[in-house]
Design a protein around this motif. Structure first.
Motif, mmCIF file in Angstrom:
data_model
loop_
_atom_site.group_PDB
_atom_site.id
_atom_site.type_symbol
_atom_site.label_atom_id
_atom_site.label_comp_id
_atom_site.label_asym_id
_atom_site.label_seq_id
_atom_site.Cartn_x
_atom_site.Cartn_y
_atom_site.Cartn_z
ATOM 1 N N LEU A 8 61.190 44.692 44.328
ATOM 2 C CA LEU A 8 60.796 45.453 45.516
ATOM 3 C C LEU A 8 59.699 44.741 46.303
ATOM 4 O O LEU A 8 59.589 44.914 47.512
ATOM 5 C CB LEU A 8 60.295 46.844 45.123
ATOM 6 C CG LEU A 8 61.307 47.772 44.459
ATOM 7 C CD1 LEU A 8 60.616 49.042 43.989
ATOM 8 C CD2 LEU A 8 62.442 48.088 45.423
ATOM 9 N N ALA A 9 58.881 43.963 45.611
ATOM 10 C CA ALA A 9 57.725 43.324 46.242
ATOM 11 C C ALA A 9 57.748 41.821 46.012
ATOM 12 O O ALA A 9 58.420 41.328 45.097
ATOM 13 C CB ALA A 9 56.436 43.900 45.659
ATOM 14 N N VAL A 10 57.004 41.119 46.853
ATOM 15 C CA VAL A 10 56.767 39.703 46.606
ATOM 16 C C VAL A 10 55.826 39.598 45.420
ATOM 17 O O VAL A 10 56.059 38.834 44.485
ATOM 18 C CB VAL A 10 56.163 39.012 47.853
ATOM 19 C CG1 VAL A 10 55.785 37.572 47.551
ATOM 20 C CG2 VAL A 10 57.116 39.101 49.036
ATOM 21 N N GLU A 11 54.743 40.400 45.468
ATOM 22 C CA GLU A 11 53.803 40.466 44.356
ATOM 23 C C GLU A 11 52.885 41.666 44.528
ATOM 24 O O GLU A 11 52.627 42.109 45.646
ATOM 25 C CB GLU A 11 52.969 39.185 44.252
ATOM 26 C CG GLU A 11 52.134 38.913 45.480
ATOM 27 C CD GLU A 11 51.474 37.552 45.475
ATOM 28 O OE1 GLU A 11 51.688 36.774 44.535
ATOM 29 O OE2 GLU A 11 50.748 37.259 46.428
ATOM 30 N N ALA A 12 52.419 42.174 43.410
ATOM 31 C CA ALA A 12 51.417 43.242 43.378
ATOM 32 C C ALA A 12 50.271 42.709 42.534
ATOM 33 O O ALA A 12 50.415 42.533 41.328
ATOM 34 C CB ALA A 12 51.993 44.514 42.768
ATOM 35 N N LEU A 13 49.145 42.421 43.190
ATOM 36 C CA LEU A 13 48.022 41.785 42.509
ATOM 37 C C LEU A 13 46.777 42.657 42.570
ATOM 38 O O LEU A 13 46.473 43.248 43.618
ATOM 39 C CB LEU A 13 47.718 40.428 43.155
ATOM 40 C CG LEU A 13 48.865 39.414 43.136
ATOM 41 C CD1 LEU A 13 48.461 38.162 43.894
ATOM 42 C CD2 LEU A 13 49.276 39.079 41.714
ATOM 43 N N LEU A 14 46.050 42.699 41.472
ATOM 44 C CA LEU A 14 44.790 43.426 41.415
ATOM 45 C C LEU A 14 43.788 42.766 42.356
ATOM 46 O O LEU A 14 43.570 41.561 42.293
ATOM 47 C CB LEU A 14 44.244 43.422 39.982
ATOM 48 C CG LEU A 14 42.933 44.152 39.761
ATOM 49 C CD1 LEU A 14 43.099 45.650 39.972
ATOM 50 C CD2 LEU A 14 42.412 43.874 38.353
ATOM 51 N N THR A 15 43.210 43.554 43.267
ATOM 52 C CA THR A 15 42.230 42.997 44.202
ATOM 53 C C THR A 15 40.834 43.566 43.998
ATOM 54 O O THR A 15 39.862 42.949 44.419
ATOM 55 C CB THR A 15 42.664 43.201 45.666
ATOM 56 O OG1 THR A 15 42.969 44.576 45.891
ATOM 57 C CG2 THR A 15 43.880 42.362 45.989
ATOM 58 N N SER A 16 40.721 44.742 43.362
ATOM 59 C CA SER A 16 39.387 45.267 43.062
ATOM 60 C C SER A 16 39.495 46.394 42.048
ATOM 61 O O SER A 16 40.558 46.987 41.862
ATOM 62 C CB SER A 16 38.678 45.767 44.326
ATOM 63 O OG SER A 16 39.280 46.931 44.831
ATOM 64 N N SER A 17 38.382 46.656 41.397
ATOM 65 C CA SER A 17 38.291 47.817 40.513
ATOM 66 C C SER A 17 36.863 48.336 40.575
ATOM 67 O O SER A 17 35.928 47.597 40.910
ATOM 68 C CB SER A 17 38.701 47.472 39.080
ATOM 69 O OG SER A 17 37.914 46.426 38.571
ATOM 70 N N ARG A 18 36.722 49.620 40.260
ATOM 71 C CA ARG A 18 35.405 50.239 40.402
ATOM 72 C C ARG A 18 35.336 51.514 39.577
ATOM 73 O O ARG A 18 36.260 52.320 39.598
ATOM 74 C CB ARG A 18 35.169 50.569 41.870
ATOM 75 C CG ARG A 18 33.877 51.277 42.134
ATOM 76 C CD ARG A 18 33.721 51.554 43.610
ATOM 77 N NE ARG A 18 32.412 52.123 43.856
ATOM 78 C CZ ARG A 18 31.980 52.456 45.046
ATOM 79 N NH1 ARG A 18 32.734 52.271 46.105
ATOM 80 N NH2 ARG A 18 30.789 52.970 45.194
ATOM 81 N N LEU A 19 34.227 51.691 38.879
ATOM 82 C CA LEU A 19 33.896 52.957 38.256
ATOM 83 C C LEU A 19 32.955 53.654 39.224
ATOM 84 O O LEU A 19 31.946 53.073 39.641
ATOM 85 C CB LEU A 19 33.203 52.738 36.903
ATOM 86 C CG LEU A 19 32.751 54.005 36.185
ATOM 87 C CD1 LEU A 19 33.955 54.843 35.740
ATOM 88 C CD2 LEU A 19 31.874 53.657 34.990
ATOM 89 N N PHE A 20 33.284 54.881 39.615
ATOM 90 C CA PHE A 20 32.446 55.590 40.587
ATOM 91 C C PHE A 20 31.189 56.126 39.909
ATOM 92 O O PHE A 20 31.272 56.771 38.863
ATOM 93 C CB PHE A 20 33.229 56.717 41.260
ATOM 94 C CG PHE A 20 34.355 56.198 42.107
ATOM 95 C CD1 PHE A 20 34.100 55.574 43.312
ATOM 96 C CD2 PHE A 20 35.660 56.313 41.676
ATOM 97 C CE1 PHE A 20 35.134 55.077 44.091
ATOM 98 C CE2 PHE A 20 36.707 55.828 42.441
ATOM 99 C CZ PHE A 20 36.435 55.205 43.653
#
Length: 154
Positions: free
Chosen positions: A110-122
């Protein structure tokens, strides 16, 4: 058939729901109409409310040379936590999600790619206390013909 964006959300929902503790009813949802009940925690909400989906013109996106789009969807995997150690629990769950997402970055084509770009604990900026939620943002790159956003482009 639904917009390719919805198909991508469904594919990611399937990936996350294969994690045993998120396999139950209501544990993973695309958007929510109300708060997650404490007894249902941990839970996951999928959203794209953090930012706009961007699109750029893509000439020759079909075999007959039709116009289309290169798209970038910022997709958030929001993790609702219930634990005495939210920092550790978020990292534990993030590890499970990241491992699952890395198994097929093209989401079954379905996609070319799905890459992690950020993460955060609020965290409450005044107290430094965790707010019981975190987020992993994946940027999903995909292509559609201009006349049919339900299918992938070349």
């Amino acid at each position: 058939m639904s917009h390719l964006r919805s198909q991508i959300f469904d594919a990611i929902k399937t990936v996350v729901a294969t994690i045993p503790e998120f396999a139950g009813e209501g544990k993973v949802a695309r958007g929510r109409n109300g708060p997650v009940r404490a007894e249902a925690l941990p839970a996951i909400t999928l959203s794209w409310a953090d930012n706009d989906e961007r699109a750029e013109s893509r000439p020759f996106s079909t075999a007959d040379g039709a116009h289309g789009y290169d798209r970038e969807l910022p997709l958030s995997i929001i993790v609702h936590l219930r634990d005495e150690d939210p920092d550790g629990e978020f990292d534990r769950i993030a590890t499970l999600i990241e491992t699952g997402m890395a198994e097929d970055v093209a989401l079954g084509g379905l996609a070319v790619e799905a890459l992690l770009t950020s993460s955060r604990l609020f965290v409450d900026p005044q107290t430094g206390l965790a707010l019981g939620a975190g987020r992993l943002v994946y940027t999903v790159h995909y292509k559609t013909p201009g006349a049919d956003p339900t299918v992938t482009a070349l």
